[in-house]
Design an enzyme around this catalytic site. Structure first.
Site, short mmCIF file in Angstrom:
data_model
loop_
_atom_site.label_atom_id
_atom_site.label_comp_id
_atom_site.label_asym_id
_atom_site.label_seq_id
_atom_site.Cartn_x
_atom_site.Cartn_y
_atom_site.Cartn_z
N LYS A 79 -35.97 -2.73 -15.42
CA LYS A 79 -34.98 -2.50 -16.48
C LYS A 79 -35.65 -1.88 -17.71
CE LYS A 79 -31.36 -3.80 -14.22
NZ LYS A 79 -30.30 -2.83 -13.87
N TYR A 106 -37.63 -7.10 -11.49
CA TYR A 106 -36.35 -6.77 -12.15
C TYR A 106 -36.58 -6.41 -13.61
CZ TYR A 106 -31.44 -7.30 -13.61
OH TYR A 106 -30.18 -7.07 -14.13
N ILE A 164 -23.86 -12.35 -17.32
CA ILE A 164 -22.43 -12.19 -17.02
C ILE A 164 -22.21 -12.67 -15.58
CG2 ILE A 164 -20.59 -10.48 -16.67
CD1 ILE A 164 -21.70 -8.94 -19.02
N SER A 203 -30.44 -3.82 -18.89
CA SER A 203 -30.22 -5.27 -19.02
C SER A 203 -30.98 -5.72 -20.24
CB SER A 203 -30.77 -5.99 -17.79
OG SER A 203 -30.79 -7.39 -18.01
N1 NAD Z 1 -24.43 -9.66 -14.06
C1 NAD Z 1 -25.30 -9.70 -15.05
O1 NAD Z 1 -25.48 -10.74 -15.71
C2 NAD Z 1 -26.07 -8.48 -15.43
C3 NAD Z 1 -26.77 -8.51 -16.63
C4 NAD Z 1 -27.49 -7.40 -17.01
C5 NAD Z 1 -27.51 -6.28 -16.21
N2 NAD Z 1 -26.82 -6.28 -15.04
C6 NAD Z 1 -26.89 -5.05 -14.25
O2 NAD Z 1 -25.58 -4.59 -14.02
C7 NAD Z 1 -25.54 -3.84 -12.82
C8 NAD Z 1 -24.40 -4.37 -11.95
O3 NAD Z 1 -24.72 -5.70 -11.59
P1 NAD Z 1 -23.63 -6.77 -11.14
O4 NAD Z 1 -23.90 -8.00 -11.92
O5 NAD Z 1 -22.29 -6.17 -11.14
O6 NAD Z 1 -24.16 -7.06 -9.65
P2 NAD Z 1 -23.46 -6.91 -8.22
O7 NAD Z 1 -24.51 -7.37 -7.27
O8 NAD Z 1 -22.15 -7.59 -8.22
O9 NAD Z 1 -23.21 -5.35 -8.10
C9 NAD Z 1 -24.23 -4.45 -7.82
C10 NAD Z 1 -23.66 -3.39 -6.91
O10 NAD Z 1 -24.71 -2.43 -6.63
C11 NAD Z 1 -24.62 -2.09 -5.28
N3 NAD Z 1 -25.90 -1.59 -4.77
C12 NAD Z 1 -27.05 -2.27 -4.61
N4 NAD Z 1 -27.99 -1.49 -4.05
C13 NAD Z 1 -27.41 -0.28 -3.86
C14 NAD Z 1 -27.86 0.94 -3.29
N5 NAD Z 1 -29.10 1.07 -2.80
N6 NAD Z 1 -27.00 1.98 -3.25
C15 NAD Z 1 -25.73 1.86 -3.72
N7 NAD Z 1 -25.25 0.73 -4.25
C16 NAD Z 1 -26.08 -0.33 -4.31
C17 NAD Z 1 -24.22 -3.39 -4.59
O11 NAD Z 1 -23.73 -3.16 -3.27
C18 NAD Z 1 -23.21 -3.94 -5.55
O12 NAD Z 1 -21.91 -3.51 -5.26
C19 NAD Z 1 -26.92 -3.99 -12.19
O13 NAD Z 1 -27.72 -2.87 -12.50
C20 NAD Z 1 -27.48 -5.20 -12.87
O14 NAD Z 1 -28.89 -5.22 -12.89
C21 NAD Z 1 -26.10 -7.35 -14.63
#
Ligand code: NAD
Length: 292
Positions: free
Chosen positions: A200, A196, A229, A181
């Site tokens: 990261k 968090y 996002i 991230s």
């Molecule tokens: N959305 C954003 O703005 C953003 C920005 C930077 C980074 N990210 C990163 O992107 C990745 C995806 O995030 P997202 O926004 O799609 O969130 P999200 O919450 O929609 O998806 C995360 C997924 O991870 C799964 N998960 C959580 N713990 C788990 C475990 N112990 N075992 C298996 N699966 C597990 C959840 O069930 C979920 O389906 C994450 O690592 C997040 O930190 C997201």
């Protein structure tokens, strides 16, 4: 001097132009992005960025992408995406496996089972991650800090290991992409997210570390660092506090937050032979948030 490697698609680029007398010219740039017959796994692939990236890999021609996530049964969103992939008729499949990424033994076993079935492993995207509510850094409870690290750091390592062990076994190289991230290298203003953000940062260094160990096996390890996002993770904040949408949007020069589909190109590039000399790198896709 170390010998230069040759592209799978050689002759390519200017070399192809120089051989144009003997070689029929044809564009190859999209062939470099093609994932034809590649096998991959995506943690957190039941929804959000993981699912979006899994679909992109299927559209790029992967034989199969295994989505690994917590729920026993895949979501409706995932099921509809699987049907969509089937209808693409490009020979690609989307599969679902329920597992917790913090269970190292189980993750390795999943990797082995995929390897045994498919006889190869080419791509890994470690996207499972969690974000907790605001918690003052001076009061941060040990258990909560550990819970975040368990998924965002340990789980990412176990996912990368599960795939990497198979990549090493089959000897075809591979591409491991850890979803970090921008919060690994900057702090989101006014958000008390010490666990968090720290997790990261750990992922950024994990990728560099793994890239250095695995380079000789032609296994590349990079991080993808998205900015804000809209997904279920960020909806937990934006939907509850609508002013955050405008605030986050104004934190980058594009004046908006990103869409999950805006990661399709970069994930395909990182997974494919279009990025064969890229390893140990962090690719930041955040609408310029870092630039200010
Ligand atoms: N959305 C954003 O703005 C953003 C920005 C930077 C980074 N990210 C990163 O992107 C990745 C995806 O995030 P997202 O926004 O799609 O969130 P999200 O919450 O929609 O998806 C995360 C997924 O991870 C799964 N998960 C959580 N713990 C788990 C475990 N112990 N075992 C298996 N699966 C597990 C959840 O069930 C979920 O389906 C994450 O690592 C997040 O930190 C997201």
């Amino acid at each position: 001097m170390q010998s230069q490697s040759i592209s799978r698609l050689a002759p390519i680029g200017v070399s192809a132009a120089l051989e144009a007398d003997s070689v029929q010219p044809r564009p190859k740039i999209f062939d470099e992005f093609a994932l034809t017959d590649r096998v991959g796994m995506v943690s957190g692939g039941n929804r959000g960025l993981g699912l979006e990236m899994a679909l992109a890999l299927c559209e790029a021609g992967a034989r199969v992408i295994y989505c690994i996530d917590l729920p026993e049964k895949a979501s409706e969103e995932w099921t509809k995406t699987k049907t969509f992939v089937d209808k693409l008729n490009n020979g690609s499949r989307l599969e679902y496996i329920s597992a917790d990424v913090t269970d190292q033994e189980k993750m390795w076993k999943i990797g082995e089972e995929i390897g045994e079935k498919e006889k190869r492993m080419d791509v890994c995207v470690a996207a499972a991650g969690i974000l907790k509510s605001h918690t003052n850094c001076l009061e941060y409870p040990a258990q909560q800090f550990q819970d975040v690290f368990n998924v965002n750091v340990n789980g990412v390592l176990f996912t990368a290991q599960a795939a990497g062990r198979q990549m090493a076994k089959f000897g075809n190289g591979g591409s491991i992409i850890l979803i970090a991230s921008m919060s690994g290298s900057i702090t989101n203003r006014d958000h008390a997210w010490v666990s968090y953000n720290s997790s990261k940062s750990a992922v950024l260094q994990m990728a560099r570390s793994m890239a250095c160990e695995l380079g000789p096996k032609n296994i590349r390890v990079n991080t993808l660092s998205p900015g804000h996002i809209y997904t279920k993770m960020t909806a937990a904040y934006i939907d509850a506090q609508p002013h955050l949408l405008e605030k986050w949007s104004n934190l980058n020069p594009m004046g908006r937050i990103g869409r999950p589909d805006e990661l399709r190109g970069v994930i395909t590039w990182l997974a494919s032979d279009a990025s064969t000399f890229c390893t140990g790198s962090d690719i930041v896709v955040n609408g310029g948030h870092h630039a200010w």
